[in-house]
Design a protein around this motif. Structure first.
Motif, PDB file in Angstrom:
ATOM      1  N   GLY A 233       0.812  -1.198   0.000  1.00 26.23           N
ATOM      2  CA  GLY A 233       0.000   0.000   0.000  1.00 26.23           C
ATOM      3  C   GLY A 233       0.852   1.258   0.000  1.00 26.23           C
ATOM      4  O   GLY A 233       2.000   1.260   0.431  1.00 26.23           O
ATOM      5  N   ASP A 234       0.268   2.337  -0.496  1.00 26.12           N
ATOM      6  CA  ASP A 234       0.970   3.614  -0.546  1.00 26.12           C
ATOM      7  C   ASP A 234       1.270   4.086   0.871  1.00 26.12           C
ATOM      8  O   ASP A 234       0.374   4.160   1.713  1.00 26.12           O
ATOM      9  N   PRO A 235       2.534   4.446   1.167  1.00 27.33           N
ATOM     10  CA  PRO A 235       2.855   4.918   2.522  1.00 27.33           C
ATOM     11  C   PRO A 235       2.012   6.105   2.963  1.00 27.33           C
ATOM     12  O   PRO A 235       1.665   6.223   4.140  1.00 27.33           O
ATOM     13  N   MET A 236       1.676   7.002   2.043  1.00 30.55           N
ATOM     14  CA  MET A 236       0.852   8.154   2.406  1.00 30.55           C
ATOM     15  C   MET A 236      -0.548   7.719   2.811  1.00 30.55           C
ATOM     16  O   MET A 236      -1.119   8.231   3.781  1.00 30.55           O
ATOM     17  N   VAL A 237      -1.092   6.744   2.057  1.00 33.35           N
ATOM     18  CA  VAL A 237      -2.426   6.238   2.400  1.00 33.35           C
ATOM     19  C   VAL A 237      -2.388   5.510   3.732  1.00 33.35           C
ATOM     20  O   VAL A 237      -3.271   5.687   4.584  1.00 33.35           O
ATOM     21  N   LYS A 238      -1.338   4.697   3.933  1.00 40.12           N
ATOM     22  CA  LYS A 238      -1.219   3.985   5.207  1.00 40.12           C
ATOM     23  C   LYS A 238      -1.066   4.948   6.368  1.00 40.12           C
ATOM     24  O   LYS A 238      -1.637   4.745   7.450  1.00 40.12           O
ATOM     25  N   GLY A 239      -0.298   6.029   6.167  1.00 45.02           N
ATOM     26  CA  GLY A 239      -0.142   7.028   7.219  1.00 45.02           C
ATOM     27  C   GLY A 239      -1.453   7.713   7.538  1.00 45.02           C
ATOM     28  O   GLY A 239      -1.763   7.983   8.713  1.00 45.02           O
ATOM     29  N   ARG A 240      -2.241   7.993   6.491  1.00 43.55           N
ATOM     30  CA  ARG A 240      -3.541   8.619   6.710  1.00 43.55           C
ATOM     31  C   ARG A 240      -4.471   7.686   7.477  1.00 43.55           C
ATOM     32  O   ARG A 240      -5.199   8.122   8.379  1.00 43.55           O
ATOM     33  N   ILE A 241      -4.421   6.391   7.143  1.00 44.33           N
ATOM     34  CA  ILE A 241      -5.262   5.423   7.852  1.00 44.33           C
ATOM     35  C   ILE A 241      -4.867   5.338   9.316  1.00 44.33           C
ATOM     36  O   ILE A 241      -5.730   5.306  10.205  1.00 44.33           O
ATOM     37  N   ARG A 242      -3.552   5.307   9.590  1.00 40.74           N
ATOM     38  CA  ARG A 242      -3.108   5.263  10.988  1.00 40.74           C
ATOM     39  C   ARG A 242      -3.525   6.517  11.742  1.00 40.74           C
ATOM     40  O   ARG A 242      -3.881   6.461  12.922  1.00 40.74           O
ATOM     41  N   SER A 243      -3.477   7.662  11.059  1.00 37.93           N
ATOM     42  CA  SER A 243      -3.895   8.907  11.704  1.00 37.93           C
ATOM     43  C   SER A 243      -5.376   8.871  12.072  1.00 37.93           C
ATOM     44  O   SER A 243      -5.763   9.298  13.170  1.00 37.93           O
ATOM     45  N   ILE A 244      -6.185   8.347  11.167  1.00 38.08           N
ATOM     46  CA  ILE A 244      -7.624   8.233  11.454  1.00 38.08           C
ATOM     47  C   ILE A 244      -7.865   7.267  12.603  1.00 38.08           C
ATOM     48  O   ILE A 244      -8.708   7.514  13.481  1.00 38.08           O
ATOM     49  N   GLN A 245      -7.123   6.159  12.599  1.00 36.92           N
ATOM     50  CA  GLN A 245      -7.282   5.195  13.683  1.00 36.92           C
ATOM     51  C   GLN A 245      -6.900   5.793  15.026  1.00 36.92           C
ATOM     52  O   GLN A 245      -7.574   5.551  16.038  1.00 36.92           O
ATOM     53  N   ARG A 246      -5.815   6.582  15.065  1.00 35.92           N
ATOM     54  CA  ARG A 246      -5.415   7.225  16.320  1.00 35.92           C
ATOM     55  C   ARG A 246      -6.461   8.232  16.795  1.00 35.92           C
ATOM     56  O   ARG A 246      -6.743   8.332  17.997  1.00 35.92           O
ATOM     57  N   GLU A 247      -7.048   8.950  15.833  1.00 31.83           N
ATOM     58  CA  GLU A 247      -8.068   9.925  16.207  1.00 31.83           C
ATOM     59  C   GLU A 247      -9.308   9.226  16.776  1.00 31.83           C
ATOM     60  O   GLU A 247      -9.893   9.687  17.770  1.00 31.83           O
ATOM     61  N   LYS A 248      -9.700   8.117  16.164  1.00 28.22           N
ATOM     62  CA  LYS A 248     -10.838   7.364  16.686  1.00 28.22           C
ATOM     63  C   LYS A 248     -10.545   6.821  18.077  1.00 28.22           C
ATOM     64  O   LYS A 248     -11.410   6.836  18.965  1.00 28.22           O
ATOM     65  N   ALA A 249      -9.309   6.326  18.272  1.00 31.47           N
ATOM     66  CA  ALA A 249      -8.934   5.805  19.588  1.00 31.47           C
ATOM     67  C   ALA A 249      -8.952   6.918  20.628  1.00 31.47           C
ATOM     68  O   ALA A 249      -9.383   6.711  21.771  1.00 31.47           O
ATOM     69  N   ARG A 250      -8.483   8.110  20.235  1.00 36.39           N
ATOM     70  CA  ARG A 250      -8.477   9.236  21.175  1.00 36.39           C
ATOM     71  C   ARG A 250      -9.897   9.621  21.577  1.00 36.39           C
ATOM     72  O   ARG A 250     -10.186   9.866  22.761  1.00 36.39           O
ATOM     73  N   ARG A 251     -10.791   9.653  20.599  1.00 33.89           N
ATOM     74  CA  ARG A 251     -12.181   9.998  20.909  1.00 33.89           C
ATOM     75  C   ARG A 251     -12.823   8.930  21.802  1.00 33.89           C
ATOM     76  O   ARG A 251     -13.597   9.262  22.710  1.00 33.89           O
ATOM     77  N   ARG A 252     -12.519   7.671  21.515  1.00 38.04           N
ATOM     78  CA  ARG A 252     -13.089   6.595  22.323  1.00 38.04           C
ATOM     79  C   ARG A 252     -12.621   6.704  23.767  1.00 38.04           C
ATOM     80  O   ARG A 252     -13.386   6.508  24.723  1.00 38.04           O
ATOM     81  N   ILE A 253     -11.328   7.021  23.923  1.00 38.08           N
ATOM     82  CA  ILE A 253     -10.778   7.156  25.274  1.00 38.08           C
ATOM     83  C   ILE A 253     -11.467   8.299  26.029  1.00 38.08           C
ATOM     84  O   ILE A 253     -11.839   8.169  27.193  1.00 38.08           O
ATOM     85  N   ILE A 254     -11.637   9.429  25.325  1.00 35.38           N
ATOM     86  CA  ILE A 254     -12.263  10.588  25.962  1.00 35.38           C
ATOM     87  C   ILE A 254     -13.700  10.262  26.400  1.00 35.38           C
ATOM     88  O   ILE A 254     -14.168  10.721  27.450  1.00 35.38           O
ATOM     89  N   GLN A 255     -14.380   9.433  25.589  1.00 38.81           N
ATOM     90  CA  GLN A 255     -15.773   9.104  25.901  1.00 38.81           C
ATOM     91  C   GLN A 255     -15.893   8.024  26.969  1.00 38.81           C
ATOM     92  O   GLN A 255     -16.781   8.089  27.825  1.00 38.81           O
ATOM     93  N   GLU A 256     -15.010   7.014  26.923  1.00 34.49           N
ATOM     94  CA  GLU A 256     -15.199   5.837  27.758  1.00 34.49           C
ATOM     95  C   GLU A 256     -14.484   5.888  29.098  1.00 34.49           C
ATOM     96  O   GLU A 256     -14.997   5.353  30.090  1.00 34.49           O
ATOM     97  N   VAL A 257     -13.307   6.480  29.165  1.00 38.42           N
ATOM     98  CA  VAL A 257     -12.546   6.467  30.421  1.00 38.42           C
ATOM     99  C   VAL A 257     -13.308   7.144  31.565  1.00 38.42           C
ATOM    100  O   VAL A 257     -13.336   6.615  32.689  1.00 38.42           O
ATOM    101  N   PRO A 258     -13.939   8.320  31.363  1.00 39.65           N
ATOM    102  CA  PRO A 258     -14.661   8.932  32.488  1.00 39.65           C
ATOM    103  C   PRO A 258     -15.792   8.055  33.038  1.00 39.65           C
ATOM    104  O   PRO A 258     -16.168   8.208  34.205  1.00 39.65           O
ATOM    105  N   LYS A 259     -16.314   7.141  32.227  1.00 41.07           N
ATOM    106  CA  LYS A 259     -17.423   6.280  32.675  1.00 41.07           C
ATOM    107  C   LYS A 259     -16.926   4.947  33.227  1.00 41.07           C
ATOM    108  O   LYS A 259     -17.745   4.101  33.639  1.00 41.07           O
ATOM    109  N   ALA A 260     -15.599   4.711  33.210  1.00 35.80           N
ATOM    110  CA  ALA A 260     -15.062   3.421  33.641  1.00 35.80           C
ATOM    111  C   ALA A 260     -15.131   3.283  35.152  1.00 35.80           C
ATOM    112  O   ALA A 260     -15.171   4.280  35.906  1.00 35.80           O
ATOM    113  N   ASP A 261     -15.158   2.050  35.633  1.00 33.47           N
ATOM    114  CA  ASP A 261     -15.121   1.770  37.072  1.00 33.47           C
ATOM    115  C   ASP A 261     -13.698   1.775  37.598  1.00 33.47           C
ATOM    116  O   ASP A 261     -13.475   2.116  38.766  1.00 33.47           O
TER     117      ASP A 261
END
Length: 354
Positions: A233-261
């Motif tokens: 795969g194109d390194p630029m495309v792979k980098g963009r995919i990793r960036s999107i994945q990190r952003e999704k993980a960051r949003r998930r953390i912001i949403q889920e951690v405050p509600k964790a036990d």
């Protein structure tokens, strides 16, 4: 002439593509030498069988009844019978030479079957291209190898014959059987020496062919980059995919951690947030997890929202590696997680009663 830009060794994919097309490092001289030596060995070991069989065939031909050769059909039947018997007598020689040739090719290229070289190619019918191939470097190389082979064989034959010239007058007066044995000995010596010499030349030719092949399949730096893009795969495309994945993980953390036990840490490398709702879940669920920088972010959010952080290094690493986000923990973790939750619930009760 090799392209000066092709300085990189061929990749495994390029080698596999060349192999599938039948383009491999191979010397034609090794099978030739193997066939020659194999044929000589077969003649030597089966000489008694061959001489006896051929003698019987000649005897039967010479003593055939006139009735069998008076008609065309009878003569045809006789000749077919004699040819079949000759083939049976010489079958060991044919089989051994065929086996030696096949083994020599297999030893060079291994198991390979492809029809690509047999595919019709109109370029081969081009007179101009054919004429240019006559004066190409490979043609000159083949001409040089043929000249060396014929010169070597001629020299060995001359050397052997010259050495035997003084004995020829005496041999002529010997019985026919001794003359035949003598000629067989001379022929065998010539075959053996020529075969051994050609075998040495064939190994040198294989080394040259191997070097020439490696040079011909070299790749440019751009070709290697293009291949990596196509396969990974194109390194630029792979980098963009990793960036999107990190952003999704960051949003998930912001949403889920405050509600964790509870957040279980390594304490610095891993962090896993757990949530458990009695009646709604059959087991605690991993709502967020992270390593290194992401783990630090989880701990920070947990501290900001008063979520208990418990250090259990083996458990944190096992949960991080063994349970996906959004999944309930497997039974293997029940006991360890239950102890952590019990500890957290006790702290919570103390705060409420205090």
């Amino acid at each position: 002439m090799a392209d000066p830009e092709r300085t990189q060794s061929a990749t495994p994919k390029r080698r596999e593509e060349m192999r599938n097309k039948g383009n491999v490092a191979r010397s034609r001289e090794i099978p030739s030498a193997a066939v020659l030596l194999g044929g000589f060995a077969a003649l030597y070991f089966f000489s008694g069988h061959i001489v006896g069989g051929l003698s019987g065939i000649i005897r039967d031909f010479l003593t055939a009844s006139p009735a069998r050769v008076e008609s065309v059909d009878g003569l045809h039947t006789l000749m077919m019978d004699l040819m079949l018997r000759c083939g049976i007598v010489l079958l060991p020689v044919f089989a051994i030479t065929l086996l030696c040739g096949a083994a020599a090719n297999f030893a060079q290229v291994g198991p390979l079957f492809t029809l690509v070289p047999l595919t019709p190619n109109l370029e081969r019918l081009n007179p101009a291209a054919g004429f240019s191939r006559l004066f190409s470097l490979p043609s000159v190389e083949e001409l040089g190898k043929s000249f060396i082979k014929f010169s070597l064989v001629g020299y060995l034959a001359y050397k052997i014959v010259r050495r035997e010239i003084p004995t020829l007058p005496a041999i002529i007066e010997r019985p026919p059987a001794e003359i035949i044995a003598y000629m067989a000995h001379i022929s065998g010596t010539l075959f053996l020496q020529c075969g051994a010499a050609l075998l040495v030349l064939s190994f040198a030719d294989y080394a040259f062919q191997r070097w020439n092949y490696e040079k011909s399949i070299r790749m440019t730096t751009q070709e290697i980059r293009d291949e990596m893009k196509a396969s990974e795969g194109d390194p630029m495309v792979k980098g963009r995919i990793r960036s999107i994945q990190r952003e999704k993980a960051r949003r998930r953390i912001i949403q889920e951690v405050p509600k964790a036990d509870v957040v279980i840490t390594n304490p610095t490398h891993y962090a896993v947030a757990l949530k458990y709702e009695r009646g709604a879940m059959s087991a605690p669920r991993v709502t967020a997890k992270g390593a290194d920088l992401m783990a630090r972010r989880i701990r920070t959010l947990a501290a900001e929202h008063n979520v208990p952080v418990v250090q259990r290094p083996p458990l944190a690493r096992a949960l991080y590696e063994g349970v996906d986000e959004g999944k309930e923990i497997p039974p293997d973790f029940y006991k360890a997680v239950a102890e952590v939750l019990a500890y957290v619930y006790r702290l919570r009760d103390r705060r409420m009663t205090g």
